[in-house]
Design an enzyme around this catalytic site. Sequence first.
Site, mmCIF file in Angstrom:
data_model
loop_
_atom_site.group_PDB
_atom_site.id
_atom_site.type_symbol
_atom_site.label_atom_id
_atom_site.label_comp_id
_atom_site.label_asym_id
_atom_site.label_seq_id
_atom_site.Cartn_x
_atom_site.Cartn_y
_atom_site.Cartn_z
ATOM 1 N N SER A 135 16.722 26.225 55.705
ATOM 2 C CA SER A 135 17.511 26.128 54.411
ATOM 3 C C SER A 135 16.517 27.184 53.708
ATOM 4 O O SER A 135 16.341 28.190 53.743
ATOM 5 C CB SER A 135 17.834 25.025 54.005
ATOM 6 O OG SER A 135 18.946 24.971 53.110
ATOM 7 N N LYS A 187 31.656 15.833 30.778
ATOM 8 C CA LYS A 187 30.169 15.924 30.260
ATOM 9 C C LYS A 187 29.530 14.905 31.393
ATOM 10 O O LYS A 187 28.253 15.146 31.493
ATOM 11 C CB LYS A 187 30.104 15.365 28.905
ATOM 12 C CG LYS A 187 28.607 15.198 28.593
ATOM 13 C CD LYS A 187 28.194 16.609 28.398
ATOM 14 C CE LYS A 187 26.578 16.671 27.604
ATOM 15 N NZ LYS A 187 25.826 17.906 28.136
#
Length: 327
Positions: A135, A187
Site C-alpha cells: 500500500s 458536519k
Amino acid sequence: MHKRLPFISALLLALFLLPGCAPKIKIFASPATEPLKEYVVDGTDKGKIALIHLRGFLSTEPAQGMLRSQPSAVQEMVNNLKLAEADDEVGAVVVAIDSPGGTATASDVLYHELTDFKKRTGKPVVVAMFDVAASGGYYAALPADWIVAHPTTITGSVGVVFMRPKLNGLMDKVGVGVEVSKSGRDKDMGSPFRPTTEEEKALFQGIIDDMAARFYSLVQAHRHLTPANLETVKTARVFTANQALTIGLVDQIGYVQDAFAKARSLAGLAPDCTVVTYRRDLYPDDNPYNTMDAAEPFKPSLLGVDASFILPPRAGFCYVWEGGVTR
C-alpha cells in the site's frame, strides 16, 4: 463509585478516536536530538551509495514521548535525502522499505520527496523491499528507477481504506449519549457516536474512490501494466515477490546486495564503492541491516511485550495494508 466505571471506560476509549490512522502517543522514544552523521556499512572503494531505511507505519506526525519526540518517517526520510543530496560523492540512493503503508498524505509526501530528489540531483534511486512493502509502502517506492523485492517480500495492496471505530453500541449498553449541535447536515459525518447513514456511506466511498484513482494512475504511470494486470492490482490484494514480478510491480527478486549492485551500475560507480547510512549513534560492527535510527512504528508496551492489540483503530483515510500493521 462502581456505577461510574462503564462511563469512565467509554471515555478512555473515546480518547483514542482523534483523527489519524494509528496511535501517536508513545511512553518512551529513542533519543532523536543528536544530528545525523554518516557511517560506512559496506564497501571500501571511492564513490558512495546512500542507504536509507523506511520502516513501520508511515505518518507525518512524530511519536510523542514523556521525555522527547521521535522523528516521523517522513521527517527522517527528508533529513536523509538532504544529506545524500549535499554530498557530491553520493552517486545513488538505495531505499530499504519495510512498511505496510500509512496515512494517505504521508505516503504521497514520501512519493513527492523522492520524485523531487531525483529531479534536482539526477541521482538514481533503487528500492530494496524487505518483509512488507505494501500500500503506502509501495506508493513510496514508485519513483524508484529499479525495484528489488526480497524473495519473501509481500507487496501490493494498492488501494485505500477508511477506518472508523464505532462506539454507539457500547454507549447504548452503558447508558451514555452524545448531544451534537452542528452548522450543516454532514458536519458530524463519520462520528463514532452514532451509526453511519446510507448517504454518508456514499459520500465516504466517493472520497475513497478519488484517492484510489490517484494511486492507480501513479502505478500505471511508473509501471506501465497491461490492462488485465492493472485490473488485478485494483483488487487491492497483496502479492508475493514472484507474483509481483510476473504482474510488473517490481523489476527484480534479490537481496539488498543486488540493490547495491544495480545502484552502482545505474550511477557508474566502482564495484566495491562505499555504502553509507546516516545515524545519530555509532554502532560497533555496523552493517546494512542495522535499522536502529530508522523511524519506528508505534507499539505500546506492557512490561516489554507488544500491546498493540488493546488499542482500537483510529479514524482516517490510509494507504495501508491492515494485515501488516501489527507485525
